[in-house]
Structure formats: C-alpha cells, structure tokens
Design a protein around this motif. Structure first.
Motif, PDB file in Angstrom:
ATOM      1  N   GLU A  93     -12.751  -3.656  -2.252  1.00  0.00           N
ATOM      2  CA  GLU A  93     -13.338  -2.310  -2.214  1.00  0.00           C
ATOM      3  C   GLU A  93     -14.391  -2.212  -1.104  1.00  0.00           C
ATOM      4  O   GLU A  93     -14.470  -1.188  -0.411  1.00  0.00           O
ATOM      5  CB  GLU A  93     -13.969  -1.976  -3.568  1.00  0.00           C
ATOM      6  N   GLY A 145      -1.096  -6.078  -1.664  1.00  0.00           N
ATOM      7  CA  GLY A 145      -1.689  -4.748  -1.730  1.00  0.00           C
ATOM      8  C   GLY A 145      -3.055  -4.645  -2.386  1.00  0.00           C
ATOM      9  O   GLY A 145      -3.448  -3.552  -2.799  1.00  0.00           O
ATOM     10  N   THR A 191      -4.874  -2.622  -0.013  1.00  0.00           N
ATOM     11  CA  THR A 191      -4.103  -1.373   0.101  1.00  0.00           C
ATOM     12  C   THR A 191      -4.489  -0.377  -0.981  1.00  0.00           C
ATOM     13  O   THR A 191      -4.634   0.826  -0.720  1.00  0.00           O
ATOM     14  CB  THR A 191      -2.583  -1.673   0.005  1.00  0.00           C
ATOM     15  N   ASP A 192      -4.646  -0.861  -2.203  1.00  0.00           N
ATOM     16  CA  ASP A 192      -5.004   0.017  -3.326  1.00  0.00           C
ATOM     17  C   ASP A 192      -6.260   0.822  -3.016  1.00  0.00           C
ATOM     18  O   ASP A 192      -6.325   2.034  -3.290  1.00  0.00           O
ATOM     19  CB  ASP A 192      -5.243  -0.812  -4.598  1.00  0.00           C
ATOM     20  N   THR A 224      -7.075   5.100  -1.896  1.00  0.00           N
ATOM     21  CA  THR A 224      -8.019   6.025  -2.542  1.00  0.00           C
ATOM     22  C   THR A 224      -8.910   6.730  -1.521  1.00  0.00           C
ATOM     23  O   THR A 224      -9.558   7.731  -1.837  1.00  0.00           O
ATOM     24  CB  THR A 224      -8.915   5.297  -3.562  1.00  0.00           C
ATOM     25  N   LYS A 256       6.066  -1.537  -5.188  1.00  0.00           N
ATOM     26  CA  LYS A 256       4.754  -1.128  -5.702  1.00  0.00           C
ATOM     27  C   LYS A 256       4.339   0.255  -5.189  1.00  0.00           C
ATOM     28  O   LYS A 256       3.681   1.023  -5.903  1.00  0.00           O
ATOM     29  CB  LYS A 256       3.709  -2.169  -5.297  1.00  0.00           C
ATOM     30  N   TYR A 257       4.720   0.572  -3.946  1.00  0.00           N
ATOM     31  CA  TYR A 257       4.276   1.825  -3.326  1.00  0.00           C
ATOM     32  C   TYR A 257       5.476   2.659  -2.843  1.00  0.00           C
ATOM     33  O   TYR A 257       5.703   2.783  -1.632  1.00  0.00           O
ATOM     34  CB  TYR A 257       3.360   1.540  -2.132  1.00  0.00           C
TER      35      TYR A 257
END
Length: 261
Positions: free
Chosen positions: A22, A45, A48-49, A53, A74-75
């Motif tokens: 993050e 990822g 990536t997560d 956002t 996943k995406y």
C-alpha cells in the motif's frame, strides 16, 4: 487459484506485506498529469490490488507464463492489459499513452537495466516508483562525493529528481532474498536538453566511471583529451566528485578540444 511458484532464474521474490504494498502504491503521484501506470513484474498482484484502488489506467507486463495465467484469472477486467512479455524487449511506446508511470517490485537481476530503459524513454516516463535491491537504490539516489555514486546516479539525476523513500526487510518476501530492499521514486525534472551532445555525455560518464579510482585525465585518456583542455584542473578530480553540471562542462570541453585539434 493456486499460488505461483517463485522462480529463482527470474529473480522473483513475492511481496507478502500488504502494508508495504500500500505504501508503494500511495507513492505513485501521477507526476506531470500521468494517468497510465505500467507495473513491471506483478507476480501475484499484491501491489496491483492497491494500484487498482488508485484509479490508474493500469497495464501489467510480466515475463512469467504462470504468473500471467494467474493474473488473467484474478483480474478479468484487465484482460488485454496484461502483457506477457519481457519489459526490456517490449516496445512500450506502442502500448501506453504518454506520459506514464513505471512502478513495481523490480526483479533484482534486471533492476539496473530497467532504469537504463527508463532513460531511453525519459520523454514519456514521468515517474518511477520501484522497489529494488537496497544497494542499487542507494547508488541511484547517491549524491556526488559518495562512494556509492556512479553511472546510474549521474544519468538518472540529469533527467529525474530522485527520492529514497524507505527500506524494506527481507522477511516480508516469499522467498526472502539474501539482501535488503528499498523503495525509491523518480520524477521527471524540467530539463529538456542538457546543453551538450547527449550521446557523448552518456559516453563520457560511462568512461569516467570505468576506472573510478583514476583521475579524469587518465580515465578519459582513450577519448583523446586535447592539449589545452588537458590542463583544466577539473581533470585532476575523480568521476565520483563531479555532479551533473560538471559532467556537462566536461562533455562540452572535451568536444571543443577535438574540434581544435
């Protein structure tokens, strides 16, 4: 979805600390109005997560076929933006609008090469936020006069403002690397031209550091320093003592000395 197995030959160390992921994502600012982000080596990822956002126009480039299959599952919304390729060999200019940001947990074995490619793309890459081996991060952020100061320091600092953000310990990775890591951020500065022959500037910097313990007079001897310029006191210094302005001066005067001979 099964976990992706980290592959040593690809320099894969998957980040597992969400707090650090993050922090890296929040360090992306979209400098110079960039909306597109290219994440290099997303693995499974974790970073990536958090980039998703942020509302970025996100593209992923991943060399590992197993990771690509995982990411596509996943995406699903990123299908078409998950590029199965070697970043170093990928013509990014055909894929992304400009300006764009380069981000990622960079594989240790190619991190320096990634930054040399960023230099080639410097008119398009407005920002870089990357995690890499601490030693390389320190070298890039180092100022003149330090032993860690080198070729990448000069070349990148000519075109980017470099910030050393924070250290990352080995235990937050799977598998843990044998070295410490660090996160740095580069933002494109306002320099459009250096005021010298840029190809020669790159050559001079590389040659000057090729024998960094020698004075510039000896290190640059093979490039043919003219007699008049050969008396310049700057040549009594070593490469690590020069900042970007001094290397520009060196490049211009070296070229002028050729024209006089």
């Amino acid at each position: 979805m099964d976990k992706v197995r980290a592959k040593k030959h690809l320099g894969q160390h998957f980040l597992k600390d969400l707090r650090i992921a993050e922090q890296i994502a929040k360090a992306v600012t979209g400098h110079h109005g960039a909306k597109a982000v290219l994440e290099i080596g997303p693995g499974m990822g974790v970073l990536t997560d958090f980039l998703l956002t942020g509302g970025w126009d996100l593209h992923l480039v991943e060399i590992d076929e197993e990771s690509v299959a995982y990411l596509r599952e996943k995406y699903p919304a990123l299908i078409g933006r998950i590029i199965h390729a070697d970043y170093l060999k990928t013509p990014v200019r055909d894929l992304l609008p400009e300006p764009y940001v380069v981000a990622g947990n960079f594989p240790y074995n190619i991190s320096s090469q990634i930054f040399f490619k960023v230099l080639e793309e410097r008119e398009r890459v407005s920002e870089v936020v990357g995690m890499l081996q601490k030693e390389v991060a320190e070298r890039i952020a180092s100022k003149s006069g330090n032993k860690t100061y080198g070729i990448l320091s000069v070349l990148l600092q000519a075109f980017y403002d470099v910030e050393y953000l924070f250290d990352v310990p080995p235990h937050v990775f799977d598998p843990p690397p044998k070295v410490n890591s660090a996160v740095i951020r580069l933002r494109r500065n306002e320099v459009s031209t250096l005021g010298c022959d840029e190809k020669l500037f790159f050559r001079v910097v590389k040659q000057a550091f090729s024998t960094r313990r020698k004075t510039l007079r000896n290190a640059l001897k093979s490039m043919g320093v003219g007699e008049d310029f050969g008396r310049d006191p700057l040549l009594d210094l070593r490469a690590e003592q020069l900042g970007v302005p001094e290397f520009i001066y060196l490049t211009n005067n070296l070229q002028a000395s050729w024209n006089q001979s």
